[in-house]
Design a protein around this motif. Sequence first.
Motif, PDB file in Angstrom:
ATOM      1  N   ALA A 104       0.830  -1.210   0.000  1.00 27.26           N
ATOM      2  CA  ALA A 104       0.000   0.000   0.000  1.00 27.26           C
ATOM      3  C   ALA A 104       0.862   1.256   0.000  1.00 27.26           C
ATOM      4  N   TYR A 105       0.363   2.310  -0.625  1.00 26.22           N
ATOM      5  CA  TYR A 105       1.056   3.598  -0.633  1.00 26.22           C
ATOM      6  C   TYR A 105       0.037   4.695  -0.898  1.00 26.22           C
ATOM      7  N   SER A 106       0.401   5.906  -0.566  1.00 22.29           N
ATOM      8  CA  SER A 106      -0.399   7.069  -0.957  1.00 22.29           C
ATOM      9  C   SER A 106       0.480   7.963  -1.821  1.00 22.29           C
ATOM     10  N   TYR A 107      -0.123   8.907  -2.504  1.00 19.44           N
ATOM     11  CA  TYR A 107       0.661   9.760  -3.390  1.00 19.44           C
ATOM     12  C   TYR A 107       0.099  11.173  -3.411  1.00 19.44           C
ATOM     13  N   GLY A 108       0.958  12.115  -3.708  1.00 16.49           N
ATOM     14  CA  GLY A 108       0.544  13.492  -3.915  1.00 16.49           C
ATOM     15  C   GLY A 108       0.605  13.827  -5.393  1.00 16.49           C
ATOM     16  N   TYR A 109      -0.257  14.698  -5.852  1.00 14.03           N
ATOM     17  CA  TYR A 109      -0.261  15.030  -7.276  1.00 14.03           C
ATOM     18  C   TYR A 109      -0.622  16.490  -7.484  1.00 14.03           C
ATOM     19  N   SER A 110      -0.208  16.998  -8.624  1.00 11.82           N
ATOM     20  CA  SER A 110      -0.541  18.359  -9.034  1.00 11.82           C
ATOM     21  C   SER A 110      -1.007  18.275 -10.472  1.00 11.82           C
ATOM     22  N   GLY A 111      -2.286  18.509 -10.700  1.00 12.84           N
ATOM     23  CA  GLY A 111      -2.839  18.307 -12.031  1.00 12.84           C
ATOM     24  C   GLY A 111      -2.772  16.826 -12.380  1.00 12.84           C
ATOM     25  N   SER A 112      -2.123  16.525 -13.489  1.00 15.79           N
ATOM     26  CA  SER A 112      -2.006  15.125 -13.914  1.00 15.79           C
ATOM     27  C   SER A 112      -0.669  14.510 -13.508  1.00 15.79           C
ATOM     28  N   GLU A 113       0.178  15.284 -12.799  1.00 19.25           N
ATOM     29  CA  GLU A 113       1.523  14.825 -12.477  1.00 19.25           C
ATOM     30  C   GLU A 113       1.615  14.338 -11.028  1.00 19.25           C
ATOM     31  N   VAL A 114       2.201  13.173 -10.822  1.00 21.74           N
ATOM     32  CA  VAL A 114       2.488  12.685  -9.478  1.00 21.74           C
ATOM     33  C   VAL A 114       3.732  13.404  -8.971  1.00 21.74           C
ATOM     34  N   ILE A 115       3.660  13.947  -7.759  1.00 22.74           N
ATOM     35  CA  ILE A 115       4.808  14.697  -7.232  1.00 22.74           C
ATOM     36  C   ILE A 115       5.440  14.040  -6.008  1.00 22.74           C
ATOM     37  N   SER A 116       4.763  13.052  -5.428  1.00 22.62           N
ATOM     38  CA  SER A 116       5.365  12.368  -4.282  1.00 22.62           C
ATOM     39  C   SER A 116       4.670  11.029  -4.069  1.00 22.62           C
ATOM     40  N   VAL A 117       5.358  10.136  -3.370  1.00 22.68           N
ATOM     41  CA  VAL A 117       4.762   8.870  -2.974  1.00 22.68           C
ATOM     42  C   VAL A 117       5.158   8.603  -1.528  1.00 22.68           C
ATOM     43  N   SER A 118       4.214   8.101  -0.743  1.00 28.30           N
ATOM     44  CA  SER A 118       4.448   7.806   0.672  1.00 28.30           C
ATOM     45  C   SER A 118       4.195   6.327   0.919  1.00 28.30           C
ATOM     46  N   PRO A 119       5.264   5.542   1.105  1.00 26.62           N
ATOM     47  CA  PRO A 119       5.101   4.110   1.355  1.00 26.62           C
ATOM     48  C   PRO A 119       4.574   3.844   2.769  1.00 26.62           C
ATOM     49  N   GLN A 120       4.152   2.611   2.994  1.00 24.36           N
ATOM     50  CA  GLN A 120       3.794   2.159   4.335  1.00 24.36           C
ATOM     51  C   GLN A 120       4.835   1.138   4.790  1.00 24.36           C
ATOM     52  N   TYR A 121       5.390   1.374   5.976  1.00 19.10           N
ATOM     53  CA  TYR A 121       6.456   0.528   6.488  1.00 19.10           C
ATOM     54  C   TYR A 121       5.958  -0.390   7.599  1.00 19.10           C
ATOM     55  N   ASN A 122       6.520  -1.601   7.637  1.00 11.46           N
ATOM     56  CA  ASN A 122       6.159  -2.580   8.656  1.00 11.46           C
ATOM     57  C   ASN A 122       7.125  -2.583   9.838  1.00 11.46           C
ATOM     58  N   LEU A 123       8.266  -1.889   9.678  1.00 10.47           N
ATOM     59  CA  LEU A 123       9.283  -1.842  10.722  1.00 10.47           C
ATOM     60  C   LEU A 123       9.684  -0.396  10.993  1.00 10.47           C
ATOM     61  N   THR A 124      10.278  -0.164  12.146  1.00 10.52           N
ATOM     62  CA  THR A 124      10.889   1.131  12.429  1.00 10.52           C
ATOM     63  C   THR A 124      12.321   1.114  11.878  1.00 10.52           C
ATOM     64  N   PRO A 125      12.945   2.282  11.678  1.00 11.12           N
ATOM     65  CA  PRO A 125      14.337   2.293  11.225  1.00 11.12           C
ATOM     66  C   PRO A 125      15.277   1.502  12.131  1.00 11.12           C
ATOM     67  N   ALA A 126      15.035   1.552  13.441  1.00 10.44           N
ATOM     68  CA  ALA A 126      15.882   0.798  14.372  1.00 10.44           C
ATOM     69  C   ALA A 126      15.716  -0.702  14.171  1.00 10.44           C
ATOM     70  N   GLN A 127      14.482  -1.142  13.965  1.00 12.27           N
ATOM     71  CA  GLN A 127      14.232  -2.568  13.729  1.00 12.27           C
ATOM     72  C   GLN A 127      14.830  -3.020  12.402  1.00 12.27           C
ATOM     73  N   LYS A 128      14.785  -2.151  11.405  1.00  6.37           N
ATOM     74  CA  LYS A 128      15.234  -2.519  10.055  1.00  6.37           C
ATOM     75  C   LYS A 128      16.654  -3.061  10.064  1.00  6.37           C
ATOM     76  N   GLN A 129      17.562  -2.404  10.766  1.00  8.27           N
ATOM     77  CA  GLN A 129      18.952  -2.850  10.768  1.00  8.27           C
ATOM     78  C   GLN A 129      19.086  -4.251  11.357  1.00  8.27           C
ATOM     79  N   THR A 130      18.409  -4.503  12.458  1.00  9.68           N
ATOM     80  CA  THR A 130      18.463  -5.823  13.097  1.00  9.68           C
ATOM     81  C   THR A 130      17.873  -6.888  12.194  1.00  9.68           C
TER      82      THR A 130
END
Length: 283
Positions: A104-130
């Motif tokens: 899943a993800y969300s996105y930002g757009y301006s007119g017909s152009e996508v300007i950003s995407v926001s992913p959904q994460y299952n871990l925190t940055p601290a957990q990711k390394q481990t």
Amino acid sequence: GTETDSDDVEEAPAPVEPPKTEPPIVVGFTPVSPADYYGRTWLKGQPNGTALVKAYDRIVTGITAMQAEISLKDSSAPISVEELKIVWNCYCADYPQHFWINSAYSYGYSGSEVISVSPQYNLTPAQKQTYEERFEKAAEEMLKNLNGSMSQFDLEKAIHDRLVLACTYNNSSFCHTAYGALVEHVAVCDGFARAFQYLCRAVGIETMLVAGESANPANGVPEGHAWNVVKIDGQHYHVDVTWDNAGEPSEKNVHYAYFNLTTAQIQKDHTIKQEGYTIPTCT
């Protein structure tokens, strides 16, 4: 994904390209380069391919760094909402090692152009390394005693057999990921397929994810399924590690009914519905 309409995202800097090579998990092997992953390569040949690959690379870099919002704003290479779906699906199919996201993800757009995407994460940055350390250690163990003098076929067969014997088909919090299959030894079809993809590419075998449907053997009802296509000595083959795992096989009884099939053979009970890229025909 959920959309958000916004104009206030800064113009994105030039993206950091994916690494040309990945460090080998096992000495003696050159992994498939991220620059050559199937989905990324396929995007290059599509209309607006340069912009699609730019967006793909920004997504890879952003998710590697666990950015909350990844800027895709680029006046010289804009992409549409429909193109973002294609890019996102190619990225998800290409990166089994990014097990800390979901689809899943969300996105930002301006007119017909996508300007950003926001992913959904299952871990925190601290957990990711481990978790990454556990993942790499488990992959290294799975590839133990394989060596560069082995043929691609023998490497593929060894990985197939080890994964079939090491992993149990069941649900868990990471069952849809390569992490579930390699670290927890519990996975469902896409977990098996993503682990197989990651291990094969680690020893230099081009491997891609295939999404589709197969008939449930218990009731014959079609349901979502995932498996792989591999490229062995220049030829493509379908491999379904999950179905070869059926019946809890033993070392003396590993199944090969779904090992290196043609497209015609796999389509007898599988339907290809891959979103993103086109699957090669296996003859």
